[in-house]
Design a protein around this motif. Sequence first.
Motif, PDB file in Angstrom:
ATOM      1  N   ARG A  80       1.016  -0.899   0.051  1.00 29.23           N
ATOM      2  CA  ARG A  80       0.016   0.066  -0.001  1.00 29.23           C
ATOM      3  C   ARG A  80       0.639   1.164   0.085  1.00 29.23           C
ATOM      4  NH1 ARG A  80      -5.439  -0.614   3.296  1.00 29.23           N
ATOM      5  NH2 ARG A  80      -6.254  -2.852   2.871  1.00 29.23           N
ATOM      6  N   LEU A  81       2.211   1.273   0.686  1.00 30.24           N
ATOM      7  CA  LEU A  81       3.085   2.482   0.441  1.00 30.24           C
ATOM      8  C   LEU A  81       3.493   2.417  -0.563  1.00 30.24           C
ATOM      9  CD1 LEU A  81       4.627   2.418   4.505  1.00 30.24           C
ATOM     10  CD2 LEU A  81       2.649   3.460   3.908  1.00 30.24           C
ATOM     11  N   ALA A  82       3.863   1.633  -0.942  1.00 34.76           N
ATOM     12  CA  ALA A  82       4.778   1.579  -2.399  1.00 34.76           C
ATOM     13  C   ALA A  82       3.319   1.982  -3.538  1.00 34.76           C
ATOM     14  CB  ALA A  82       5.229   0.630  -2.728  1.00 34.76           C
ATOM     15  N   ARG A  83       2.265   1.618  -3.134  1.00 35.29           N
ATOM     16  CA  ARG A  83       1.667   2.418  -4.322  1.00 35.29           C
ATOM     17  C   ARG A  83       1.506   3.589  -4.000  1.00 35.29           C
ATOM     18  NH1 ARG A  83      -1.841  -2.578  -3.420  1.00 35.29           N
ATOM     19  NH2 ARG A  83      -2.908  -1.198  -2.160  1.00 35.29           N
ATOM     20  N   ALA A  84       0.740   3.983  -3.076  1.00 40.44           N
ATOM     21  CA  ALA A  84       0.769   5.759  -2.834  1.00 40.44           C
ATOM     22  C   ALA A  84       2.173   6.555  -3.116  1.00 40.44           C
ATOM     23  CB  ALA A  84       0.538   6.183  -0.889  1.00 40.44           C
ATOM     24  N   LEU A  85       3.106   5.975  -2.986  1.00 39.22           N
ATOM     25  CA  LEU A  85       4.529   6.344  -3.735  1.00 39.22           C
ATOM     26  C   LEU A  85       4.666   7.018  -4.428  1.00 39.22           C
ATOM     27  CD1 LEU A  85       6.911   8.029  -2.450  1.00 39.22           C
ATOM     28  CD2 LEU A  85       8.465   5.593  -2.263  1.00 39.22           C
ATOM     29  N   VAL A 141      11.554   6.363   4.357  1.00 42.28           N
ATOM     30  CA  VAL A 141      12.635   7.455   4.499  1.00 42.28           C
ATOM     31  C   VAL A 141      13.101   7.572   3.622  1.00 42.28           C
ATOM     32  CG1 VAL A 141      16.002   7.191   4.882  1.00 42.28           C
ATOM     33  CG2 VAL A 141      13.341   6.093   6.295  1.00 42.28           C
ATOM     34  N   ASP A 142      13.242   6.712   2.152  1.00 44.98           N
ATOM     35  CA  ASP A 142      12.932   7.179   0.555  1.00 44.98           C
ATOM     36  C   ASP A 142      12.389   7.978   0.091  1.00 44.98           C
ATOM     37  OD1 ASP A 142      15.285   4.748   0.976  1.00 44.98           O
ATOM     38  OD2 ASP A 142      13.447   3.137  -0.202  1.00 44.98           O
ATOM     39  N   ALA A 143      10.976   7.097   1.167  1.00 41.60           N
ATOM     40  CA  ALA A 143      10.386   8.946   0.185  1.00 41.60           C
ATOM     41  C   ALA A 143      10.643  10.225   1.063  1.00 41.60           C
ATOM     42  CB  ALA A 143       8.279   8.533   0.566  1.00 41.60           C
ATOM     43  N   LEU A 144      10.625  10.178   1.529  1.00 39.90           N
ATOM     44  CA  LEU A 144      11.633  11.253   2.307  1.00 39.90           C
ATOM     45  C   LEU A 144      12.617  12.140   1.502  1.00 39.90           C
ATOM     46  CD1 LEU A 144      10.360  13.405   4.732  1.00 39.90           C
ATOM     47  CD2 LEU A 144      12.563  12.088   6.000  1.00 39.90           C
ATOM     48  N   GLN A 145      13.925  11.221   1.427  1.00 38.38           N
ATOM     49  CA  GLN A 145      14.689  11.384   0.476  1.00 38.38           C
ATOM     50  C   GLN A 145      14.785  12.594  -0.815  1.00 38.38           C
ATOM     51  OE1 GLN A 145      17.373   8.114   1.565  1.00 38.38           O
ATOM     52  NE2 GLN A 145      18.283   8.254   2.715  1.00 38.38           N
ATOM     53  N   SER A 146      13.741  11.332  -1.667  1.00 40.75           N
ATOM     54  CA  SER A 146      13.456  12.473  -3.249  1.00 40.75           C
ATOM     55  C   SER A 146      12.568  13.360  -2.602  1.00 40.75           C
ATOM     56  CB  SER A 146      12.602  10.690  -3.320  1.00 40.75           C
ATOM     57  OG  SER A 146      10.989  10.188  -3.331  1.00 40.75           O
ATOM     58  N   THR A 147      11.694  13.528  -1.703  1.00 46.49           N
ATOM     59  CA  THR A 147      10.952  14.585  -1.929  1.00 46.49           C
ATOM     60  C   THR A 147      11.409  15.881  -1.382  1.00 46.49           C
ATOM     61  OG1 THR A 147       9.285  13.493  -0.867  1.00 46.49           O
ATOM     62  CG2 THR A 147       9.089  15.460  -0.435  1.00 46.49           C
ATOM     63  N   PHE A 148      13.014  15.059  -0.477  1.00 43.85           N
ATOM     64  CA  PHE A 148      13.424  16.362   0.006  1.00 43.85           C
ATOM     65  C   PHE A 148      15.121  16.364  -0.711  1.00 43.85           C
ATOM     66  CE2 PHE A 148       9.554  16.024   2.431  1.00 43.85           C
ATOM     67  CZ  PHE A 148       8.919  17.417   2.218  1.00 43.85           C
ATOM     68  N   PRO A 149      15.303  16.117  -1.554  1.00 45.83           N
ATOM     69  CA  PRO A 149      17.086  15.789  -1.959  1.00 45.83           C
ATOM     70  C   PRO A 149      17.720  16.778  -1.362  1.00 45.83           C
ATOM     71  CG  PRO A 149      15.660  16.651  -4.073  1.00 45.83           C
ATOM     72  CD  PRO A 149      14.790  16.344  -2.346  1.00 45.83           C
ATOM     73  N   GLU A 150      16.948  17.678  -0.800  1.00 47.23           N
ATOM     74  CA  GLU A 150      18.382  18.758  -0.607  1.00 47.23           C
ATOM     75  C   GLU A 150      18.606  19.179   0.752  1.00 47.23           C
ATOM     76  OE1 GLU A 150      14.210  20.776   0.199  1.00 47.23           O
ATOM     77  OE2 GLU A 150      15.109  20.033  -1.437  1.00 47.23           O
ATOM     78  N   GLY A 151      17.880  17.775   1.514  1.00 43.50           N
ATOM     79  CA  GLY A 151      18.027  16.971   2.652  1.00 43.50           C
ATOM     80  C   GLY A 151      17.860  18.042   4.048  1.00 43.50           C
ATOM     81  N   PHE A 152      17.532  17.673   5.642  1.00 41.74           N
ATOM     82  CA  PHE A 152      17.857  19.009   6.367  1.00 41.74           C
ATOM     83  C   PHE A 152      18.747  20.118   6.815  1.00 41.74           C
ATOM     84  CE2 PHE A 152      14.904  15.904   5.402  1.00 41.74           C
ATOM     85  CZ  PHE A 152      13.423  16.441   5.235  1.00 41.74           C
ATOM     86  N   ALA A 156      19.104  13.944  10.167  1.00 42.35           N
ATOM     87  CA  ALA A 156      19.233  12.794   9.466  1.00 42.35           C
ATOM     88  C   ALA A 156      17.421  12.290   8.812  1.00 42.35           C
ATOM     89  CB  ALA A 156      19.403  11.624  10.084  1.00 42.35           C
ATOM     90  N   PRO A 157      17.462  12.117   7.602  1.00 40.43           N
ATOM     91  CA  PRO A 157      16.182  11.491   7.048  1.00 40.43           C
ATOM     92  C   PRO A 157      15.452  10.725   7.950  1.00 40.43           C
ATOM     93  CG  PRO A 157      17.589  12.100   5.314  1.00 40.43           C
ATOM     94  CD  PRO A 157      18.041  12.119   6.721  1.00 40.43           C
ATOM     95  N   ARG A 158      16.754   9.497   8.416  1.00 41.92           N
ATOM     96  CA  ARG A 158      15.661   8.802   8.841  1.00 41.92           C
ATOM     97  C   ARG A 158      15.203   9.283  10.455  1.00 41.92           C
ATOM     98  NH1 ARG A 158      16.813   3.796   7.562  1.00 41.92           N
ATOM     99  NH2 ARG A 158      16.422   2.766   9.974  1.00 41.92           N
ATOM    100  N   PHE A 159      15.354  10.173  11.019  1.00 41.98           N
ATOM    101  CA  PHE A 159      15.314  10.760  12.485  1.00 41.98           C
ATOM    102  C   PHE A 159      13.560  11.471  11.990  1.00 41.98           C
ATOM    103  CE2 PHE A 159      14.442  14.202  15.468  1.00 41.98           C
ATOM    104  CZ  PHE A 159      14.683  14.191  15.923  1.00 41.98           C
ATOM    105  N   ILE A 160      13.390  12.959  10.482  1.00 46.97           N
ATOM    106  CA  ILE A 160      12.698  12.884  10.402  1.00 46.97           C
ATOM    107  C   ILE A 160      10.918  11.519   9.839  1.00 46.97           C
ATOM    108  CG2 ILE A 160      11.425  14.770   8.997  1.00 46.97           C
ATOM    109  CD1 ILE A 160      13.203  15.799  10.435  1.00 46.97           C
ATOM    110  N   ALA A 161      11.766  10.699   9.042  1.00 45.70           N
ATOM    111  CA  ALA A 161      11.133   9.573   8.791  1.00 45.70           C
ATOM    112  C   ALA A 161      10.016   8.838  10.210  1.00 45.70           C
ATOM    113  CB  ALA A 161      11.118   8.699   8.098  1.00 45.70           C
ATOM    114  N   LEU A 162      11.158   8.858  11.396  1.00 40.65           N
ATOM    115  CA  LEU A 162      10.694   8.349  12.750  1.00 40.65           C
ATOM    116  C   LEU A 162       9.873   8.863  13.307  1.00 40.65           C
ATOM    117  CD1 LEU A 162      11.072   6.027  14.656  1.00 40.65           C
ATOM    118  CD2 LEU A 162      12.681   6.998  15.526  1.00 40.65           C
ATOM    119  N   GLU A 163       9.465  10.272  13.196  1.00 42.78           N
ATOM    120  CA  GLU A 163       8.477  11.029  13.433  1.00 42.78           C
ATOM    121  C   GLU A 163       7.447  11.361  13.125  1.00 42.78           C
ATOM    122  OE1 GLU A 163      10.646  15.125  13.192  1.00 42.78           O
ATOM    123  OE2 GLU A 163      11.018  15.039  15.737  1.00 42.78           O
TER     124      GLU A 163
END
Length: 211
Positions: A80-85, A141-152, A156-163
């Motif tokens: 389901r998550l992959a389809r949404a992405l 995490v992969d979706a977050l990195q592709s959405t915001f390639p400039e980073g944070f 770490a993207p994994r930290f944002i993904a965990l939130e």
Amino acid sequence: MRHWREGPEDRRSYHHGNLKEALIEAARRFIAERGIGGFTLVDAARLVGVTPAALYRHFRGREALLEEVAGRGFADLAERLARALGARGTPLERFTRMGEAYLAFAEEEPGYYAAIFETRGLAAPPNAAPGERPSPFDLLVDALQSTFPEGFGGVAPRFIALEVWALSHGLATLSASGHLPKGAGMPDKYELLRAGVLALVHGAGGARERP
């Protein structure tokens, strides 16, 4: 929670020779109605019309059956998550829809959802070989990195993904337990999710821009 009653169709799978699938379905339904601790192997055997001893041809015990249910749910959630992405829209829209798909899964498949979090959580699916299938968290995490390639800006993207995961899981849990406030002017869980995701990612972006 969806309630059910036993009927002749519940025993049909076993009589067609598919006892393993019938037991998995019985466990999923018991968990959806009673919670993860609300069923025994005897319950599952009774529902499909066999003796408890017959279950051990397919599962070593109750925990092995729960692991199998969690694995099925895990695969469903990841799909389901992959389809949404992969759907249409901007990267941020697709990322947000992943959270919406997560909430819908928790509502529509309470048996699977409970089994996932009472066994392995969002780590690798039970009995999966390394690299066989990305976990839902890895997809996030992969979706977050592709959405915001400039980073944070050092976050770490994994930290944002965990939130984002914690936000989604909290909303799903509150909604399932009936503790999410409702009423005139109150946002629903999907609106809360969208607002929360925007706040998290934009807040992280703001931190990136500050000196």
